[in-house]
Design a protein around this motif. Structure first.
Motif, mmCIF file in Angstrom:
data_model
loop_
_atom_site.group_PDB
_atom_site.id
_atom_site.type_symbol
_atom_site.label_atom_id
_atom_site.label_comp_id
_atom_site.label_asym_id
_atom_site.label_seq_id
_atom_site.Cartn_x
_atom_site.Cartn_y
_atom_site.Cartn_z
ATOM 1 N N GLN A 108 -18.308 39.329 12.860
ATOM 2 C CA GLN A 108 -19.179 40.497 12.743
ATOM 3 C C GLN A 108 -18.785 41.529 13.786
ATOM 4 O O GLN A 108 -18.198 41.184 14.821
ATOM 5 N N GLY A 109 -19.165 42.786 13.533
ATOM 6 C CA GLY A 109 -18.962 43.828 14.526
ATOM 7 C C GLY A 109 -17.563 44.405 14.512
ATOM 8 O O GLY A 109 -16.778 44.190 13.584
ATOM 9 N N GLY A 110 -17.244 45.130 15.587
ATOM 10 C CA GLY A 110 -15.961 45.814 15.669
ATOM 11 C C GLY A 110 -15.999 47.134 14.914
ATOM 12 O O GLY A 110 -16.887 47.375 14.093
ATOM 13 N N GLU A 111 -15.050 47.992 15.202
ATOM 14 C CA GLU A 111 -14.965 49.282 14.519
ATOM 15 C C GLU A 111 -14.332 49.106 13.140
ATOM 16 O O GLU A 111 -13.365 48.354 12.979
ATOM 17 N N LYS A 112 -14.879 49.813 12.164
ATOM 18 C CA LYS A 112 -14.466 49.644 10.770
ATOM 19 C C LYS A 112 -12.963 49.783 10.583
ATOM 20 O O LYS A 112 -12.330 48.986 9.880
ATOM 21 N N GLU A 113 -12.368 50.808 11.200
ATOM 22 C CA GLU A 113 -10.942 51.042 11.022
ATOM 23 C C GLU A 113 -10.083 49.983 11.710
ATOM 24 O O GLU A 113 -8.868 49.927 11.500
ATOM 25 N N GLN A 114 -10.704 49.116 12.520
ATOM 26 C CA GLN A 114 -9.977 48.058 13.229
ATOM 27 C C GLN A 114 -10.250 46.665 12.674
ATOM 28 O O GLN A 114 -9.747 45.684 13.209
ATOM 29 N N TRP A 115 -11.038 46.570 11.599
ATOM 30 C CA TRP A 115 -11.403 45.244 11.078
ATOM 31 C C TRP A 115 -10.174 44.418 10.700
ATOM 32 O O TRP A 115 -10.080 43.242 11.041
ATOM 33 N N ASP A 116 -9.218 45.026 9.994
ATOM 34 C CA ASP A 116 -8.028 44.277 9.567
ATOM 35 C C ASP A 116 -7.205 43.803 10.769
ATOM 36 O O ASP A 116 -6.758 42.651 10.813
ATOM 37 N N VAL A 117 -7.030 44.690 11.738
ATOM 38 C CA VAL A 117 -6.249 44.338 12.934
ATOM 39 C C VAL A 117 -6.967 43.264 13.737
ATOM 40 O O VAL A 117 -6.344 42.290 14.203
ATOM 41 N N LEU A 118 -8.282 43.420 13.898
ATOM 42 C CA LEU A 118 -9.066 42.441 14.647
ATOM 43 C C LEU A 118 -9.013 41.069 13.980
ATOM 44 O O LEU A 118 -8.795 40.041 14.645
ATOM 45 N N GLY A 119 -9.187 41.052 12.668
ATOM 46 C CA GLY A 119 -9.127 39.782 11.931
ATOM 47 C C GLY A 119 -7.772 39.125 12.033
ATOM 48 O O GLY A 119 -7.666 37.898 12.159
ATOM 49 N N ARG A 120 -6.714 39.932 12.016
ATOM 50 C CA ARG A 120 -5.358 39.382 12.119
ATOM 51 C C ARG A 120 -5.101 38.821 13.516
ATOM 52 O O ARG A 120 -4.528 37.739 13.662
ATOM 53 N N LYS A 121 -5.523 39.534 14.565
ATOM 54 C CA LYS A 121 -5.318 39.051 15.928
ATOM 55 C C LYS A 121 -6.057 37.736 16.168
ATOM 56 O O LYS A 121 -5.518 36.809 16.792
ATOM 57 N N LEU A 122 -7.281 37.649 15.676
ATOM 58 C CA LEU A 122 -8.039 36.410 15.828
ATOM 59 C C LEU A 122 -7.383 35.280 15.034
ATOM 60 O O LEU A 122 -7.296 34.141 15.514
ATOM 61 N N GLY A 123 -6.912 35.591 13.827
ATOM 62 C CA GLY A 123 -6.214 34.587 13.018
ATOM 63 C C GLY A 123 -4.943 34.100 13.686
ATOM 64 O O GLY A 123 -4.636 32.896 13.666
ATOM 65 N N GLN A 124 -4.174 35.006 14.304
ATOM 66 C CA GLN A 124 -2.967 34.620 15.027
ATOM 67 C C GLN A 124 -3.289 33.668 16.176
ATOM 68 O O GLN A 124 -2.575 32.689 16.411
ATOM 69 N N HIS A 125 -4.360 33.974 16.910
ATOM 70 C CA HIS A 125 -4.761 33.098 18.014
ATOM 71 C C HIS A 125 -5.126 31.710 17.489
ATOM 72 O O HIS A 125 -4.710 30.690 18.064
ATOM 73 N N ILE A 126 -5.883 31.660 16.418
ATOM 74 C CA ILE A 126 -6.334 30.373 15.870
ATOM 75 C C ILE A 126 -5.143 29.545 15.392
ATOM 76 O O ILE A 126 -5.075 28.333 15.633
ATOM 77 N N VAL A 127 -4.177 30.182 14.745
ATOM 78 C CA VAL A 127 -2.970 29.464 14.322
ATOM 79 C C VAL A 127 -2.176 28.983 15.530
ATOM 80 O O VAL A 127 -1.723 27.839 15.586
ATOM 81 N N GLY A 128 -2.014 29.856 16.523
ATOM 82 C CA GLY A 128 -1.174 29.524 17.675
ATOM 83 C C GLY A 128 -1.786 28.530 18.639
ATOM 84 O O GLY A 128 -1.099 27.633 19.140
#
Length: 309
Positions: A227-247
């Protein structure tokens, strides 16, 4: 002299007719060969089966391509079931994780094979896509009347019963692919999530397959609900969190106020953030005015104990 002349004329005319008939026969034969070759190429491209089997099917049904294709699928499926029973004990630890997001729903699946070579095969990747779409359709059908956050975990036995195109079961599709590829295959697991409109789904796939645009595929993948974050950054935020979870492979979420316990930390929020080692994941999220609600990580071939609960 007149009889001799007449005989010679008749001989010449007969020879001309014979030559013309022979040329016409050759021309017709070439046309037939070209037409048959075109049918063979078309059947080969449509089905993916070998030239020998396609030729056998066309000969069996007098070049009726529709009947030939139906027969090939039936034979491949029978052969697939036969091979499946023979190959059942062989380990299938390779394969791909497929990930697909559509609107407020997402699905992640794991399909296994024996070798990395087969994992790169387009027929195997089409199977991964079929599993993803069938699973998402099942999720939507089951959650039509539900609101809020919905998460479903399906094992191989449940997945094999799902329907794919033309009413066939997923297990039929697997058998068909085994018949084509000649290797033990299995649909191992899947997870689906559905979120409210104000929530977001982020994702990341590592070791991606080129050319697959609808369903992302790789050896590692993660879904993250936040939840949260700026709308225009949702895709980038989701990708960064996904990268951390994979790594970093966290196994639980933790709390925003949890203190980190070093390199052995397995809770997501107190882990050192992969994208900025000077902060924890919790500190990164505070800076983004966001919070993680749930996550799922798949690693192809990981042990049963590591699978999502």
């Amino acid at each position: 002299m007149s009889l001799t002349f007449l005989f010679r004329a008749m001989t010449r005319d007969f020879a001309k007719v014979s030559v013309c008939q022979h040329v016409q026969s050759l021309h017709t034969g070439c046309q037939l060969l070209a037409a048959e070759k075109a049918l063979l190429m078309k059947l080969r491209k449509t089905t993916g089966y070998t030239f020998i089997n396609c030729k056998k099917a066309l000969e069996r049904f007098d070049n009726d391509i529709t009947q030939a294709e139906t027969w090939l699928h039936a034979e491949a499926q029978k052969e697939g079931w036969s091979r499946a029973s023979k190959l059942e004990g062989r380990k299938a630890k390779e394969g791909l994780v497929g990930l697909f997001i559509q609107d407020t729903a997402a699905v992640m699946v794991e399909v296994n094979c024996e070798t990395d070579f087969v994992a790169r095969n387009d027929k195997f990747q089409q199977l991964v896509k079929a599993v993803a779409f069938a699973t998402l359709a099942h999720h939507r059908n089951k959650t039509q009347s539900k609101t809020g956050y919905v998460k479903s975990i399906l094992a191989g036995d449940e997945l094999n019963k799902l329907c794919v195109e033309e009413g066939a079961s997923l297990s039929d599709r697997v058998a068909l692919t085994i018949g084509r590829l000649g290797e033990n295959l299995s649909v191992r697991r899947a997870v689906t999530v559905g979120v409210p409109a104000e929530w977001h789904i982020g994702s990341y796939v590592h070791g991606g397959v080129h050319g697959q645009t609808e369903v992302a595929m790789g050896r590692y993948a993660a879904l993250v609900v936040f939840q949260g974050g700026e709308k225009e950054q949702w895709d980038v935020l989701g990708r960064k969190l996904g990268q951390h979870i994979v790594g970093e492979a966290p196994v639980s979420l933790g709390n925003m106020d949890d203190l980190p316990c070093g390199e052995s930390e397995t809770r997501l929020l107190p882990q050192t953030f992969l994208g900025d080692p000077s902060r924890t994941v919790a500190e990164f999220l505070r800076g983004q005015q966001a919070r993680v609600l749930d996550f799922i990580r798949f690693q192809c071939g990981e042990s049963v104990d590591d699978q999502v609960k």
